[in-house]
Design a protein around this motif. Structure first.
Motif, PDB file in Angstrom:
ATOM      1  N   LEU A 215       0.835  -1.205   0.000  1.00 50.64           N
ATOM      2  CA  LEU A 215       0.000   0.000   0.000  1.00 50.64           C
ATOM      3  C   LEU A 215       0.863   1.246   0.000  1.00 50.64           C
ATOM      4  O   LEU A 215       0.457   2.310  -0.466  1.00 50.64           O
ATOM      5  CB  LEU A 215      -0.950  -0.003   1.203  1.00 50.64           C
ATOM      6  CG  LEU A 215      -1.912  -1.192   1.241  1.00 50.64           C
ATOM      7  CD1 LEU A 215      -2.827  -1.110   2.446  1.00 50.64           C
ATOM      8  CD2 LEU A 215      -2.721  -1.280  -0.044  1.00 50.64           C
ATOM      9  N   PHE A 216       2.086   1.108   0.515  1.00 50.71           N
ATOM     10  CA  PHE A 216       3.020   2.229   0.439  1.00 50.71           C
ATOM     11  C   PHE A 216       3.788   2.218  -0.889  1.00 50.71           C
ATOM     12  O   PHE A 216       3.917   3.234  -1.572  1.00 50.71           O
ATOM     13  CB  PHE A 216       4.020   2.157   1.607  1.00 50.71           C
ATOM     14  CG  PHE A 216       5.218   3.039   1.398  1.00 50.71           C
ATOM     15  CD1 PHE A 216       5.116   4.416   1.533  1.00 50.71           C
ATOM     16  CD2 PHE A 216       6.440   2.498   1.016  1.00 50.71           C
ATOM     17  CE1 PHE A 216       6.211   5.230   1.297  1.00 50.71           C
ATOM     18  CE2 PHE A 216       7.538   3.312   0.779  1.00 50.71           C
ATOM     19  CZ  PHE A 216       7.422   4.686   0.925  1.00 50.71           C
ATOM     20  N   SER A 217       4.269   1.041  -1.280  1.00 53.91           N
ATOM     21  CA  SER A 217       5.265   0.966  -2.346  1.00 53.91           C
ATOM     22  C   SER A 217       4.767   1.427  -3.717  1.00 53.91           C
ATOM     23  O   SER A 217       5.508   2.021  -4.497  1.00 53.91           O
ATOM     24  CB  SER A 217       5.762  -0.482  -2.448  1.00 53.91           C
ATOM     25  OG  SER A 217       6.647  -0.632  -3.511  1.00 53.91           O
ATOM     26  N   TYR A 218       3.513   1.159  -4.024  1.00 58.61           N
ATOM     27  CA  TYR A 218       3.079   1.417  -5.405  1.00 58.61           C
ATOM     28  C   TYR A 218       2.929   2.899  -5.699  1.00 58.61           C
ATOM     29  O   TYR A 218       3.291   3.356  -6.781  1.00 58.61           O
ATOM     30  CB  TYR A 218       1.788   0.632  -5.705  1.00 58.61           C
ATOM     31  CG  TYR A 218       2.051  -0.852  -5.873  1.00 58.61           C
ATOM     32  CD1 TYR A 218       2.441  -1.624  -4.786  1.00 58.61           C
ATOM     33  CD2 TYR A 218       1.955  -1.484  -7.094  1.00 58.61           C
ATOM     34  CE1 TYR A 218       2.708  -2.980  -4.920  1.00 58.61           C
ATOM     35  CE2 TYR A 218       2.219  -2.831  -7.245  1.00 58.61           C
ATOM     36  CZ  TYR A 218       2.593  -3.576  -6.148  1.00 58.61           C
ATOM     37  OH  TYR A 218       2.860  -4.913  -6.291  1.00 58.61           O
ATOM     38  N   GLN A 219       2.432   3.643  -4.742  1.00 57.02           N
ATOM     39  CA  GLN A 219       2.355   5.100  -4.944  1.00 57.02           C
ATOM     40  C   GLN A 219       3.768   5.661  -5.075  1.00 57.02           C
ATOM     41  O   GLN A 219       4.063   6.469  -5.954  1.00 57.02           O
ATOM     42  CB  GLN A 219       1.619   5.739  -3.755  1.00 57.02           C
ATOM     43  CG  GLN A 219       1.761   7.250  -3.623  1.00 57.02           C
ATOM     44  CD  GLN A 219       0.954   8.000  -4.690  1.00 57.02           C
ATOM     45  OE1 GLN A 219       0.227   7.404  -5.479  1.00 57.02           O
ATOM     46  NE2 GLN A 219       1.095   9.320  -4.721  1.00 57.02           N
ATOM     47  N   ASP A 220       4.638   5.164  -4.227  1.00 58.57           N
ATOM     48  CA  ASP A 220       6.016   5.643  -4.208  1.00 58.57           C
ATOM     49  C   ASP A 220       6.712   5.344  -5.536  1.00 58.57           C
ATOM     50  O   ASP A 220       7.403   6.187  -6.117  1.00 58.57           O
ATOM     51  CB  ASP A 220       6.734   4.938  -3.050  1.00 58.57           C
ATOM     52  CG  ASP A 220       8.084   5.528  -2.754  1.00 58.57           C
ATOM     53  OD1 ASP A 220       8.218   6.769  -2.855  1.00 58.57           O
ATOM     54  OD2 ASP A 220       9.009   4.768  -2.440  1.00 58.57           O
ATOM     55  N   THR A 221       6.499   4.129  -6.037  1.00 64.72           N
ATOM     56  CA  THR A 221       7.179   3.742  -7.274  1.00 64.72           C
ATOM     57  C   THR A 221       6.656   4.551  -8.464  1.00 64.72           C
ATOM     58  O   THR A 221       7.399   4.881  -9.382  1.00 64.72           O
ATOM     59  CB  THR A 221       7.042   2.209  -7.502  1.00 64.72           C
ATOM     60  OG1 THR A 221       8.204   1.732  -8.163  1.00 64.72           O
ATOM     61  CG2 THR A 221       5.833   1.832  -8.305  1.00 64.72           C
ATOM     62  N   GLN A 222       5.381   4.903  -8.439  1.00 61.62           N
ATOM     63  CA  GLN A 222       4.850   5.716  -9.552  1.00 61.62           C
ATOM     64  C   GLN A 222       5.463   7.111  -9.518  1.00 61.62           C
ATOM     65  O   GLN A 222       5.704   7.721 -10.574  1.00 61.62           O
ATOM     66  CB  GLN A 222       3.316   5.823  -9.522  1.00 61.62           C
ATOM     67  CG  GLN A 222       2.547   4.517  -9.423  1.00 61.62           C
ATOM     68  CD  GLN A 222       3.018   3.420 -10.361  1.00 61.62           C
ATOM     69  OE1 GLN A 222       3.810   3.638 -11.275  1.00 61.62           O
ATOM     70  NE2 GLN A 222       2.556   2.205 -10.132  1.00 61.62           N
ATOM     71  N   LEU A 223       5.753   7.614  -8.335  1.00 58.36           N
ATOM     72  CA  LEU A 223       6.399   8.925  -8.252  1.00 58.36           C
ATOM     73  C   LEU A 223       7.770   8.866  -8.910  1.00 58.36           C
ATOM     74  O   LEU A 223       8.210   9.805  -9.572  1.00 58.36           O
ATOM     75  CB  LEU A 223       6.532   9.367  -6.794  1.00 58.36           C
ATOM     76  CG  LEU A 223       5.224   9.659  -6.083  1.00 58.36           C
ATOM     77  CD1 LEU A 223       5.464   9.987  -4.616  1.00 58.36           C
ATOM     78  CD2 LEU A 223       4.490  10.813  -6.762  1.00 58.36           C
ATOM     79  N   ASN A 224       8.439   7.746  -8.758  1.00 58.44           N
ATOM     80  CA  ASN A 224       9.734   7.582  -9.400  1.00 58.44           C
ATOM     81  C   ASN A 224       9.577   7.463 -10.911  1.00 58.44           C
ATOM     82  O   ASN A 224      10.332   8.048 -11.685  1.00 58.44           O
ATOM     83  CB  ASN A 224      10.430   6.338  -8.845  1.00 58.44           C
ATOM     84  CG  ASN A 224      11.794   6.129  -9.464  1.00 58.44           C
ATOM     85  OD1 ASN A 224      12.590   7.053  -9.534  1.00 58.44           O
ATOM     86  ND2 ASN A 224      12.060   4.927  -9.922  1.00 58.44           N
ATOM     87  N   ARG A 225       8.569   6.730 -11.341  1.00 58.04           N
ATOM     88  CA  ARG A 225       8.399   6.517 -12.781  1.00 58.04           C
ATOM     89  C   ARG A 225       7.928   7.768 -13.500  1.00 58.04           C
ATOM     90  O   ARG A 225       8.327   8.045 -14.624  1.00 58.04           O
ATOM     91  CB  ARG A 225       7.383   5.393 -13.043  1.00 58.04           C
ATOM     92  CG  ARG A 225       7.887   4.024 -12.655  1.00 58.04           C
ATOM     93  CD  ARG A 225       7.276   2.917 -13.477  1.00 58.04           C
ATOM     94  NE  ARG A 225       5.836   2.816 -13.418  1.00 58.04           N
ATOM     95  CZ  ARG A 225       5.052   2.678 -14.488  1.00 58.04           C
ATOM     96  NH1 ARG A 225       5.567   2.650 -15.704  1.00 58.04           N
ATOM     97  NH2 ARG A 225       3.739   2.573 -14.341  1.00 58.04           N
ATOM     98  N   PHE A 226       7.046   8.528 -12.855  1.00 54.93           N
ATOM     99  CA  PHE A 226       6.428   9.655 -13.560  1.00 54.93           C
ATOM    100  C   PHE A 226       6.947  11.011 -13.115  1.00 54.93           C
ATOM    101  O   PHE A 226       6.600  12.022 -13.707  1.00 54.93           O
ATOM    102  CB  PHE A 226       4.905   9.603 -13.407  1.00 54.93           C
ATOM    103  CG  PHE A 226       4.303   8.376 -14.015  1.00 54.93           C
ATOM    104  CD1 PHE A 226       4.193   8.269 -15.391  1.00 54.93           C
ATOM    105  CD2 PHE A 226       3.893   7.310 -13.250  1.00 54.93           C
ATOM    106  CE1 PHE A 226       3.675   7.130 -15.984  1.00 54.93           C
ATOM    107  CE2 PHE A 226       3.372   6.165 -13.818  1.00 54.93           C
ATOM    108  CZ  PHE A 226       3.268   6.068 -15.186  1.00 54.93           C
ATOM    109  N   ASN A 227       7.721  10.999 -12.038  1.00 54.36           N
ATOM    110  CA  ASN A 227       8.283  12.259 -11.575  1.00 54.36           C
ATOM    111  C   ASN A 227       7.233  13.272 -11.176  1.00 54.36           C
ATOM    112  O   ASN A 227       7.471  14.475 -11.180  1.00 54.36           O
ATOM    113  CB  ASN A 227       9.153  12.868 -12.672  1.00 54.36           C
ATOM    114  CG  ASN A 227      10.537  13.110 -12.154  1.00 54.36           C
ATOM    115  OD1 ASN A 227      10.698  13.500 -10.992  1.00 54.36           O
ATOM    116  ND2 ASN A 227      11.535  12.881 -12.987  1.00 54.36           N
ATOM    117  N   SER A 228       6.049  12.801 -10.899  1.00 50.87           N
ATOM    118  CA  SER A 228       4.977  13.721 -10.542  1.00 50.87           C
ATOM    119  C   SER A 228       3.862  12.962  -9.845  1.00 50.87           C
ATOM    120  O   SER A 228       3.589  11.805 -10.172  1.00 50.87           O
ATOM    121  CB  SER A 228       4.406  14.370 -11.804  1.00 50.87           C
ATOM    122  OG  SER A 228       3.162  14.969 -11.510  1.00 50.87           O
TER     123      SER A 228
END
Ligand code: HDE
Length: 761
Positions: free
Chosen positions: A415-428
């Motif tokens: 529940l934490f990791s996926y939001q975090d990883t999208q921030l890395n992928r999309f930079n936003s």
């Protein structure tokens, strides 16, 4: 903006983009709020802004708003200026330097330099398609009368309603450009664009996981990914670091059994099961909660490739699974899965000899049946891989009212990791505004800024409470569709340890082993031989045999040991499981479907083939939903004996037996004589035989089978039809009988009962 696109006929339907009306109609008249890009202000029907008019096409309608079609258009810059020349940069004199005035060059190069985004840290290699989910009219819910008794999730209630979905399948370990057919878990992630917001069911094709706590995930992934010193091997678990980690983590044992089985080599994405893995919760209108496990069951059965075949496909067609999905959708086939649930009452949670929160455990179907509740159909490939498949971003934390989490510590960490990883992928943080991720349900909140913000939110107040914008947007009550978390009672001390109830690791690994057929057991043992022979350190091999496999099954441990240079253990392991149950649902052999739909059959021929044989075969296979490809030494027209001709689809340079499900050699003496002079047809036949595939020959074609190595197989003599372990040969004129036997052999998929030791292919 998109021109009219015939594949999305409802493109102009404004109803899909209803403007919200306020939840509280006591307040002043609403202004239309542009949050979905439509700017629509003539809403006709949506009562509470939850997208009640949603149907199968709603997501496509929304995507049509951003689809772009360059057919017949001028080339322009990103800013809309028409371009006169896109081949030559602007130079100071004919052979002089390029000058900075060249805005077209600068833009073209900048865009190119920034074309890639970080690949997913796991599941980088994938493919996806659009479709819909539809609840069944009358699901078999056992003791429950109606689905509303167990969940209030609105998209599961009405059998007349189709909810748009986008599903992405993936491998886990390999990088974005790696081969499809490696031994690996497959991701099976579905985004449901429901009227109450997006629900992401981010599952795998294996129902358990390697580890029990999210804290271990970075270690697992570091161990299984290419080794850090030389970035070798790509997309493989067969190396020291993975097996070192595994040998020291008994909780991994159950997952290893699945990973070493044919489950890790799916024949096609539409021939594999999917699982939510964790136990989730269903919550009904009364706020009652029940535990639930999600299962996807493919309509065409669960089928596998074999190891030698997958390695060859990885070279011959590394896009085998990706391309296969798009090919069948292009040809009009719509792959389908059934969504099923296992339901456990809260009060019954303690009745199992494992913990429902432990993601290394299944709930055996012998204990709790899977109840089918609806189906998913995929029927549309993406238009643009990057925009849709690469940019789709899943998050197990995306749930809708009626679906809730449990305390599974792996799920909690996700529940934490996926939001975090999208921030890395999309930079936003605005990744949820990208068209493929955007819900159909309306969105209104005070998050209105950040990199690449697309929506133009009206109003002055971006905070609550506010008086300036009438305190909008409003919080909803539960009755108005507001998400209310299940009020689970939690009572205890803060503690960093592993629950006692998570400590047993071998019972279900043994259940899996016990439930396999002998060919499936053989597959697992051979897979272990391959994997562990790739491990250089002997002590790692020993730990796997002694500390893990010898606690699953002594004979299994011995069989593995003998193939990897480890002294077979003399007695069973100290923790050997005593469980002797079987669960038939675990064997893929019990999950095949009696259908040959989407299978591809190669017909090997040359000039002088029997027209009638080929014509009848093609039409019968076509009627049954299979595809045929004509393979010959060179492509182009091939003449039949009766003057008809066929076009060869592929030649020996590009064609290979491994990408076909079955091989047929029709009669015709000239054709068969020509094939006998060439090496490739013989290799085709032996290799397909080695890979347990159905092979068939008609008339003189049987002569070709006699010239290759098919040990202990009986072939037809004069006037006979013989079907022996998936080898069908026929020397009479009864084409109907032959075709029936071929269709049956193809429907059986693979024929395991063959003597293959001496077959060289
Ligand atoms: Fe994932 N996983 N995962 N995972 N996972 C990702 O998210 C993670 C786990 C699964 O097609 C990442 O967007 C943690 C179980 C699929 O885009 C990342 C843990 C299951 C996909 C991530 C797990 C999955 C991912 C990488 C342990 C089956 C591909 C890119 C706590 C139930 C989704 C991304 C797609 C992707 C983290 C375990 C399935 C890094 C921390 C268990 C199908 O967020």
């Amino acid at each position: 903006m998109a021109d009219d696109d015939s594949s999305h006929e409802n493109a102009t339907d404004p109803d899909a983009f209803e403007t919200a009306t306020r939840p509280d109609d006591q307040r002043s008249d609403p202004e239309p709020i542009r949050t979905d890009g439509s700017g629509s202000d003539d809403s006709t029907g949506t009562s509470d802004g939850r997208g009640d008019d949603l149907d199968e096409e709603s997501k496509q309608d929304q995507l049509d708003e951003v689809r772009e079609d360059a057919d017949g258009e001028y080339l322009t810059t990103d800013h809309g200026v028409r371009v006169t020349d896109t081949d030559n940069s602007l130079k100071a004199s004919e052979r002089g330097p390029t000058i900075m005035d060249d805005f077209h060059f600068r833009e073209k190069m900048t865009q190119f330099d920034h074309e890639s985004i970080p690949e997913r840290v796991v599941h980088a290699r994938g493919t996806g398609a659009h479709g819909y989910f539809q609840p069944y009219d009358d699901p078999d819910l056992g003791e429950y009368d109606d689905i509303s008794e167990i969940t209030k999730a609105s998209f599961l209630q009405d059998p007349g309603q189709k909810t748009p979905v986008f599903t992405r399948f993936s491998t886990v370990v390999g990088s974005r450009g790696s081969a499809d057919t490696v031994r690996d878990v497959r991701g099976f992630a579905t985004k449901f664009y429901t009227e109450d917001g997006n629900w992401d069911l981010v599952g795998n094709n294996i129902p358990v996981f390697f580890i029990q706590d999210a804290m271990e995930f970075p270690d697992l992934v570091h161990a299984i990914k290419p080794e850090p010193d030389d970035a070798v091997p790509q997309a493989a678990s067969a190396h020291d670091t993975f097996w070192d980690f595994a040998s020291l983590k008994p909780e991994i044992t159950h997952m290893l059994m699945w990973l070493l089985s044919g489950r890790a080599l799916p024949r096609a994405y539409w021939m594999m099961q999917g699982f939510g893995v964790h136990t989730f919760r269903f919550v009904n209108d009364e706020g009652e909660s029940r535990f639930v496990k999600f299962h996807w069951t493919p309509k065409l059965g669960t089928n596998q490739l074999v190891w030698d075949e997958t390695q060859k496909i990885a070279g011959k067609n590394p896009d085998f699974n990706r391309e296969g999905l798009y090919d069948i959708i292009d040809e009009g086939y719509e792959p389908e899965w059934e969504l099923g649930v296992q339901i456990v009452e809260e009060d019954d949670a303690d009745q199992f000899d494992f913990d429902l929160l432990d993601p290394t455990k299944i709930i055996p179907e012998t204990e709790v049946p899977v109840r089918p509740i609806g189906k998913m159909v995929l029927n549309e490939r993406p238009d643009n891989f990057f925009a849709e498949v690469e940019q789709v971003a899943f998050h197990p934390g995306n749930v809708v009212p009626g679906i809730d989490f449990t305390n599974d510590p792996l799920l909690q960490g996700r529940l934490f990791s996926y939001q975090d990883t999208q921030l890395n992928r999309f930079n936003s943080a605005n990744w949820d505004e990208i068209p493929i991720n955007r819900p159909i349900a309306e969105r209104h909140n005070n998050q209105r800024a950040g990199f690449m913000r697309q929506e133009i939110n009206e109003g002055e107040a971006t905070y609550k409470p506010n008086s300036i914008d009438d305190d909008d947007p409003q919080e909803a009550t539960e009755e108005e569709g507001g998400y209310e978390h299940h009020a689970e009672r939690i009572d205890g001390k803060k503690i960093r340890n592993r629950s006692e109830s998570f400590q047993e690791h071998f019972d279900q690994a043994r259940l899996f082993w016990n439930s396999m057929t002998e060919p499936e057991k053989r597959h697992i043992v051979k897979a272990a031989h391959f994997e562990l022979n790739k491990v250089d350190r002997m002590e790692i091999r020993e730990r796997v045999v002694y500390d893990l496999f010898n606690n699953v099954d002594h004979e299994f441990a011995n069989r593995v040991a003998k193939g990897i240079g480890v002294e077979p253990p003399e007695s069973p392991g100290d923790e050997l499981s005593e469980h002797d149950e079987e669960d038939p649902s675990l064997s893929m052999e019990n999950r095949t479907a009696d259908s040959i739909e989407t299978r591809t059959v190669a017909i090997l021929l040359d000039d002088g083939f029997e027209d009638e044989h080929v014509k009848r075969l093609q039409s019968a296979l076509d009627d049954a939903g299979a595809r045929t490809k004509i393979i010959s030494k060179v492509v182009g027209e091939k003449a039949g004996t009766d003057g008809d001709s066929v076009d060869a689809d592929q030649n020996h340079v590009t064609a290979t037996s491994v990408v076909f499900d079955a091989i047929v050699v029709p009669g015709g003496s000239d054709s068969v004589d020509a094939l006998a002079q060439q090496g490739e047809p013989k290799q085709f036949i032996e290799e397909a035989f080695k890979h347990h595939k159905p092979i068939a020959a008609l008339g003189d074609g049987t002569d070709l089978f006699e010239s290759v190595d098919l040990p202990n197989i009986e072939l037809a003599a004069d006037g006979e039809l013989v079907s022996d372990a998936g080898v069908v040969t026929c020397r009479n004129d009864d084409l109907d009988e032959f075709i029936t036997a071929v269709v049956d052999a193809v429907a059986a998929h693979r024929h395991w009962d063959r003597d293959l030791e001496t077959v060289p292919a």
